[in-house]
Design an enzyme around this catalytic site. Structure first.
Site, PDB file in Angstrom:
ATOM      1  N   TYR A 194      53.867  38.506  35.644  1.00 12.16           N
ATOM      2  CA  TYR A 194      54.010  39.360  36.963  1.00 12.16           C
ATOM      3  C   TYR A 194      55.268  39.316  37.591  1.00 12.16           C
ATOM      4  O   TYR A 194      55.716  38.153  38.031  1.00 12.16           O
ATOM      5  CB  TYR A 194      52.810  38.778  37.861  1.00 12.16           C
ATOM      6  N   HIS A 215      46.926  34.433  28.621  1.00  9.23           N
ATOM      7  CA  HIS A 215      46.689  35.696  28.927  1.00  9.23           C
ATOM      8  C   HIS A 215      46.018  36.716  28.071  1.00  9.23           C
ATOM      9  O   HIS A 215      45.079  37.353  28.376  1.00  9.23           O
ATOM     10  CB  HIS A 215      48.082  36.319  29.334  1.00  9.23           C
ATOM     11  N   SER A 254      40.177  42.146  38.424  1.00  8.10           N
ATOM     12  CA  SER A 254      39.943  43.458  38.871  1.00  8.10           C
ATOM     13  C   SER A 254      38.459  43.640  39.469  1.00  8.10           C
ATOM     14  O   SER A 254      37.977  44.664  38.959  1.00  8.10           O
ATOM     15  CB  SER A 254      40.463  44.446  37.846  1.00  8.10           C
ATOM     16  N   PRO A 255      37.777  42.748  40.145  1.00  8.61           N
ATOM     17  CA  PRO A 255      36.421  43.017  40.560  1.00  8.61           C
ATOM     18  C   PRO A 255      36.053  44.197  41.547  1.00  8.61           C
ATOM     19  O   PRO A 255      35.096  44.771  41.731  1.00  8.61           O
ATOM     20  CB  PRO A 255      36.263  41.565  41.151  1.00  8.61           C
ATOM     21  N   GLY A 295      37.886  47.083  40.964  1.00  7.73           N
ATOM     22  CA  GLY A 295      37.955  48.141  40.199  1.00  7.73           C
ATOM     23  C   GLY A 295      39.378  48.601  40.694  1.00  7.73           C
ATOM     24  O   GLY A 295      39.638  49.845  40.581  1.00  7.73           O
ATOM     25  N   PHE A 328      39.466  50.740  43.449  1.00 12.79           N
ATOM     26  CA  PHE A 328      38.628  52.166  43.640  1.00 12.79           C
ATOM     27  C   PHE A 328      37.221  51.874  44.248  1.00 12.79           C
ATOM     28  O   PHE A 328      36.820  52.893  44.973  1.00 12.79           O
ATOM     29  CB  PHE A 328      38.749  52.499  42.247  1.00 12.79           C
TER      30      PHE A 328
HETATM   31  N1  LIG Z   1      43.872  38.427  33.053  1.00 13.43           N
HETATM   32  C1  LIG Z   1      44.433  39.522  33.145  1.00 13.43           C
HETATM   33  O1  LIG Z   1      44.631  40.279  32.416  1.00 13.43           O
HETATM   34  C2  LIG Z   1      44.243  40.347  34.500  1.00 13.43           C
HETATM   35  C3  LIG Z   1      44.620  41.691  34.639  1.00 13.43           C
HETATM   36  C4  LIG Z   1      44.564  42.326  35.980  1.00 13.43           C
HETATM   37  C5  LIG Z   1      44.497  41.313  36.954  1.00 13.43           C
HETATM   38  N2  LIG Z   1      44.362  40.209  36.867  1.00 13.43           N
HETATM   39  C6  LIG Z   1      44.112  39.286  38.076  1.00 13.43           C
HETATM   40  O2  LIG Z   1      43.061  39.616  38.792  1.00 13.43           O
HETATM   41  C7  LIG Z   1      43.352  39.784  40.298  1.00 13.43           C
HETATM   42  C8  LIG Z   1      42.863  41.010  40.572  1.00 13.43           C
HETATM   43  O3  LIG Z   1      42.741  42.120  40.237  1.00 13.43           O
HETATM   44  P1  LIG Z   1      43.556  43.549  40.640  1.00 13.43           P
HETATM   45  O4  LIG Z   1      44.270  43.058  41.658  1.00 13.43           O
HETATM   46  O5  LIG Z   1      44.016  44.316  39.347  1.00 13.43           O
HETATM   47  O6  LIG Z   1      42.297  44.383  41.276  1.00 13.43           O
HETATM   48  P2  LIG Z   1      41.383  44.264  42.196  1.00 13.43           P
HETATM   49  O7  LIG Z   1      40.961  42.886  42.738  1.00 13.43           O
HETATM   50  O8  LIG Z   1      39.972  44.947  41.595  1.00 13.43           O
HETATM   51  O9  LIG Z   1      41.747  45.327  43.211  1.00 13.43           O
HETATM   52  C9  LIG Z   1      43.082  45.060  43.984  1.00 13.43           C
HETATM   53  C10 LIG Z   1      43.499  46.461  44.711  1.00 13.43           C
HETATM   54  O10 LIG Z   1      42.193  46.484  45.765  1.00 13.43           O
HETATM   55  C11 LIG Z   1      42.716  46.611  47.042  1.00 13.43           C
HETATM   56  N3  LIG Z   1      41.969  46.036  48.096  1.00 13.43           N
HETATM   57  C12 LIG Z   1      41.605  44.577  47.819  1.00 13.43           C
HETATM   58  N4  LIG Z   1      40.606  44.211  48.751  1.00 13.43           N
HETATM   59  C13 LIG Z   1      40.207  45.319  49.266  1.00 13.43           C
HETATM   60  C14 LIG Z   1      39.494  45.660  50.529  1.00 13.43           C
HETATM   61  N5  LIG Z   1      38.569  44.650  51.059  1.00 13.43           N
HETATM   62  N6  LIG Z   1      39.346  46.935  50.852  1.00 13.43           N
HETATM   63  C15 LIG Z   1      39.964  47.930  50.322  1.00 13.43           C
HETATM   64  N7  LIG Z   1      41.024  47.786  49.305  1.00 13.43           N
HETATM   65  C16 LIG Z   1      41.057  46.382  49.010  1.00 13.43           C
HETATM   66  C17 LIG Z   1      44.162  46.075  47.007  1.00 13.43           C
HETATM   67  O11 LIG Z   1      44.957  46.533  48.003  1.00 13.43           O
HETATM   68  P3  LIG Z   1      46.366  45.768  48.675  1.00 13.43           P
HETATM   69  O12 LIG Z   1      47.075  45.056  47.360  1.00 13.43           O
HETATM   70  O13 LIG Z   1      47.052  46.985  48.935  1.00 13.43           O
HETATM   71  O14 LIG Z   1      46.030  44.841  49.605  1.00 13.43           O
HETATM   72  C18 LIG Z   1      44.573  46.446  45.589  1.00 13.43           C
HETATM   73  O15 LIG Z   1      45.322  47.558  45.584  1.00 13.43           O
HETATM   74  C19 LIG Z   1      45.073  40.269  39.994  1.00 13.43           C
HETATM   75  O16 LIG Z   1      45.644  40.055  41.127  1.00 13.43           O
HETATM   76  C20 LIG Z   1      45.252  39.220  38.953  1.00 13.43           C
HETATM   77  O17 LIG Z   1      45.650  37.997  39.624  1.00 13.43           O
HETATM   78  C21 LIG Z   1      44.206  39.731  35.533  1.00 13.43           C
END
Ligand SMILES: NC(=O)c1ccc[n+]([C@@H]2O[C@H](COP(=O)([O-])OP(=O)(O)OC[C@H]3O[C@@H](n4cnc5c(N)ncnc54)[C@H](OP(=O)(O)O)[C@@H]3O)[C@@H](O)[C@H]2O)c1
Length: 327
Positions: free
Chosen positions: A59, A136, A215-216, A218, A221
């Site tokens: 990252y 990863h 990405s819980p 989405g 989304f």
């Molecule tokens: N192992 C892997 O291959 C892999 C792949 C992807 C991700 N990850 C890990 O998983 C973590 C989470 O996944 P992700 O960041 O992809 O997706 P996510 O947690 O599903 O969604 C993140 C997005 O949601 C927004 N958000 C968060 N909380 C919210 C709320 N309560 N209301 C409205 N919007 C909200 C965030 O906005 P803001 O950021 O603008 O606050 C960001 O745009 C990553 O940070 C990373 O550590 C791992």
């Protein structure tokens, strides 16, 4: 926040953790980074008991670990269960790699890469050890046993307390277990990505392996953030993902509507419902929603107190499949 044990013998962690990726990587790259706010969000997470803090060397590359290192310096390190990852490398050539988390990331599971990378991660994170060191992605060019053997060396050397996998099959978990215990598996799981429910999640439950859904929400989304591709920042990884293309996104709004209905009934937000559904998949499940926004973090923490009824869960389980592949 209520806690759970990370795997069989791991530390206690809050049932919801914090993913730090979006603080420096993948999303919303046109907005100047506000590192002070991101650091405050990490401290807020620790204060709220969201102790599992997740990052990765790819990252940035490196900038995310450096940010987390800055946040945990000055007395916060011991409050966190610190997780990072190795095995994806940033490539200046934009390779088409469907398994990568971002454009330009390629796999490298060579043992010498793992041995070099753990030391670099510890320097960036300003710590003597990480609590969880995760692979990863499995590198198809390198037998998993060789990569995992090098990961196990990091435990023997005291540089990692436990090791985990990401985006693997149940068979790959089994192969790794034959060499060294697998503490956790981090793979995508959310209301619109449920593939792991068939096989990987039940296997983890049976084996007392922690499951860390990434990405819980989405990628935001399911929280109801986006009703058209124009709502996405211009420089944003999601703009290239199939589910966020115009027609797919419009069709997928039906999913968000269903989440909103359940949220209204529970006096919760859509993000809290999305997280509560993930938490309902088992006590070994510790989602790591990502945010760099203090009010979203507080919102996500509140999901630990949302208990969905059997009727709510049934309605969410019956949700239509999304339009578009996840990558
Ligand atoms: N192992 C892997 O291959 C892999 C792949 C992807 C991700 N990850 C890990 O998983 C973590 C989470 O996944 P992700 O960041 O992809 O997706 P996510 O947690 O599903 O969604 C993140 C997005 O949601 C927004 N958000 C968060 N909380 C919210 C709320 N309560 N209301 C409205 N919007 C909200 C965030 O906005 P803001 O950021 O603008 O606050 C960001 O745009 C990553 O940070 C990373 O550590 C791992």
């Amino acid at each position: 926040m209520r806690t759970t044990t990370l795997g069989n013998s791991g530390p206690e962690v809050g049932v919801i953790g914090l993913g730090c990726m979006g603080m420096t990587h993948s999303y919303d790259l046109e907005t100047p980074r506000d590192y002070q706010t991101s650091i405050a969000v990490i401290h807020q997470a620790l204060d709220l008991g969201m102790t599992l803090i997740d990052t990765a060397d790819v990252y940035g590359p490196y900038t995310n670990e450096e940010l987390v290192g800055r946040a945990l310096a000055g007395g916060h390190r011991d409050r966190a269960v610190l997780a990072t990852k190795v095995g994806l490398v940033s490539d200046s050539v934009q390779v088409a790699n469907p398994g990568a988390t971002s454009p330009g990331a390629a796999r490298n599971g060579r043992p010498e890469h793992v041995r070099r990378s753990i030391d670099a991660s510890l320097r960036s994170l300003r710590t003597g050890h990480v609590d969880l060191y995760q692979l990863h992605r499995v590198d198809p060019e390198v037998p998993l046993e060789e990569t995992w053997g090098a990961m196990a060396e990091t435990v023997a050397a005291g540089k990692a307390r436990q090791i985990g996998l990401s985006e693997v099959t149940a068979d790959e978990i089994r192969r790794a277990q034959a060499i060294h215990p697998v503490a956790s598996v981090q793979s995508e799981l959310s209301l619109w990505t449920r593939d792991v429910l068939a096989d990987v999640l039940p296997y983890c439950r049976e084996q007392c392996v922690a499951f860390l859904p990434f990405s819980p929400l989405g990628r935001g989304f399911l929280a109801g953030r986006f009703s058209s591709p124009e709502d996405l920042p211009r420089e944003d990884f999601r703009r290239g993902l199939p589910r966020f293309q115009q027609d797919a996104l419009r069709a997928n709004l039906a999913i968000v509507e269903r989440v909103r209905d359940v949220a209204r009934r529970n006096e919760a937000t859509p993000a809290q419902v999305a997280l509560a559904w993930v938490l309902a998949q088992g006590r070994h499940v510790v989602p790591i929603p990502g945010t760099k926004t203090p009010r979203y973090l507080a919102d996500n923490a509140g999901a630990a107190d949302v208990t969905l009824s059997a009727a709510d869960l049934g309605e969410l389980d019956a949700m239509p499949a999304p339009v578009g592949a996840r990558y």
